[in-house]
Design a protein around this motif. Sequence first.
Motif, PDB file in Angstrom:
ATOM      1  N   PRO A  89       5.808 -27.462 -33.994  1.00  0.00           N
ATOM      2  CA  PRO A  89       5.571 -26.011 -34.109  1.00  0.00           C
ATOM      3  C   PRO A  89       6.869 -25.219 -34.274  1.00  0.00           C
ATOM      4  O   PRO A  89       6.846 -24.053 -34.644  1.00  0.00           O
ATOM      5  N   ILE A 131       8.820 -29.240 -39.986  1.00  0.00           N
ATOM      6  CA  ILE A 131       7.738 -28.452 -40.580  1.00  0.00           C
ATOM      7  C   ILE A 131       6.660 -28.152 -39.549  1.00  0.00           C
ATOM      8  O   ILE A 131       6.247 -29.031 -38.785  1.00  0.00           O
ATOM      9  N   SER A 132       6.212 -26.888 -39.564  1.00  0.00           N
ATOM     10  CA  SER A 132       5.068 -26.458 -38.753  1.00  0.00           C
ATOM     11  C   SER A 132       3.944 -26.089 -39.707  1.00  0.00           C
ATOM     12  O   SER A 132       4.205 -25.499 -40.763  1.00  0.00           O
ATOM     13  N   ILE A 133       2.700 -26.392 -39.348  1.00  0.00           N
ATOM     14  CA  ILE A 133       1.593 -25.983 -40.235  1.00  0.00           C
ATOM     15  C   ILE A 133       0.998 -24.644 -39.814  1.00  0.00           C
ATOM     16  O   ILE A 133       0.051 -24.168 -40.437  1.00  0.00           O
ATOM     17  N   GLY A 134       1.544 -24.018 -38.789  1.00  0.00           N
ATOM     18  CA  GLY A 134       1.033 -22.696 -38.418  1.00  0.00           C
ATOM     19  C   GLY A 134       1.433 -22.335 -37.004  1.00  0.00           C
ATOM     20  O   GLY A 134       1.884 -23.191 -36.239  1.00  0.00           O
ATOM     21  N   TYR A 136       0.435 -22.075 -34.034  1.00  0.00           N
ATOM     22  CA  TYR A 136      -0.447 -22.503 -32.944  1.00  0.00           C
ATOM     23  C   TYR A 136       0.025 -23.894 -32.561  1.00  0.00           C
ATOM     24  O   TYR A 136       0.709 -24.557 -33.336  1.00  0.00           O
ATOM     25  N   VAL A 137      -0.337 -24.313 -31.346  1.00  0.00           N
ATOM     26  CA  VAL A 137       0.161 -25.603 -30.878  1.00  0.00           C
ATOM     27  C   VAL A 137      -0.977 -26.624 -30.882  1.00  0.00           C
ATOM     28  O   VAL A 137      -2.007 -26.426 -30.233  1.00  0.00           O
ATOM     29  N   GLY A 141       1.416 -34.124 -33.676  1.00  0.00           N
ATOM     30  CA  GLY A 141       1.729 -33.887 -35.080  1.00  0.00           C
ATOM     31  C   GLY A 141       0.782 -34.578 -36.056  1.00  0.00           C
ATOM     32  O   GLY A 141       0.896 -34.376 -37.264  1.00  0.00           O
ATOM     33  N   ALA A 144      -1.346 -32.298 -38.209  1.00  0.00           N
ATOM     34  CA  ALA A 144      -0.415 -31.592 -39.097  1.00  0.00           C
ATOM     35  C   ALA A 144       0.026 -32.521 -40.231  1.00  0.00           C
ATOM     36  O   ALA A 144       0.110 -32.111 -41.393  1.00  0.00           O
TER      37      ALA A 144
HETATM   38  N1  ADE Z   1       2.605 -30.269 -33.514  1.00  0.00           N
HETATM   39  C1  ADE Z   1       1.985 -29.462 -32.637  1.00  0.00           C
HETATM   40  N2  ADE Z   1       1.677 -28.296 -33.181  1.00  0.00           N
HETATM   41  C2  ADE Z   1       2.102 -28.334 -34.479  1.00  0.00           C
HETATM   42  C3  ADE Z   1       2.086 -27.416 -35.560  1.00  0.00           C
HETATM   43  N3  ADE Z   1       1.567 -26.191 -35.445  1.00  0.00           N
HETATM   44  N4  ADE Z   1       2.628 -27.808 -36.721  1.00  0.00           N
HETATM   45  C4  ADE Z   1       3.186 -29.043 -36.849  1.00  0.00           C
HETATM   46  N5  ADE Z   1       3.239 -29.945 -35.861  1.00  0.00           N
HETATM   47  C5  ADE Z   1       2.694 -29.608 -34.681  1.00  0.00           C
END
Ligand code: ADE
Length: 244
Positions: A89, A131-134, A136-137, A141, A144
Amino acid sequence: MRIDILTIFPGMFSGPFEESIVKRAVEKGLVQIFLHDIRDYASDKHRTVDDYPFGGGQGMLMKPEPLFAAVEDVQGQAAERGPIVLLTPQGRLFDQEVAVELARQDRLIVICGHYEGVDARVHEHLATDEISIGDYVLSGGELAAMVVVDAVVRQIPGALGSPLSSGDDSFAQGLLEHPQYTRPAEFRGMSVPEVLLSGNHGEIARWRRRQSLLRTAQNRPDLLASAELTEEEKQWLLTNLSSQ
Ligand code: ADE
């Protein structure tokens, strides 16, 4: 392209990668996907991959040694080089532009974090990209990674049925995609816009462009800020937004 995914839950990937576009791309030889269990790189008989954080705090962290060992081993399994992507995240936000950029690589090594996070030495000295996909947690991974791999694979030439298909996707032109309809032309009193049945390609293209602009203005005004609109389109949008 070759994609290596490092995870403590390789079984999670079997469903999504064994269906649809990713499956077809693998069958066509456009992409090879390898799953690696991080626990195979742990050095103790319990296959430990996590430990308590120094300084105290909630939860467990992923230890650096199994992750460094896994990446080093996996890197040596093929000559191609490419980014080492940590899903977290804390990473840069994934979007269509990042998907296109990653799809140009010969190889991706993807690390799925888990628990409360990953030892900072992995962020700083092993991953080349985070990289984060958004905002939120997720619990890990893995989901994601599936999102990233799916979005990347559909950008590989030949992965979709028609070469034009991904160019029409939402975001491909910086706008949301226009509404689409299929048969029947009339369903429970809901009819398909007349223009789409007209056979007039110029009119259809104009309608689609305007609908794209309208949807984007309503749902994602942030995207509209960087889109290029003609004066006529701006006027049309102003009139049609205020009349909603
Ligand atoms: N792992 C936990 N949350 C994630 C997120 N939002 N993007 C990528 N990896 C993650």
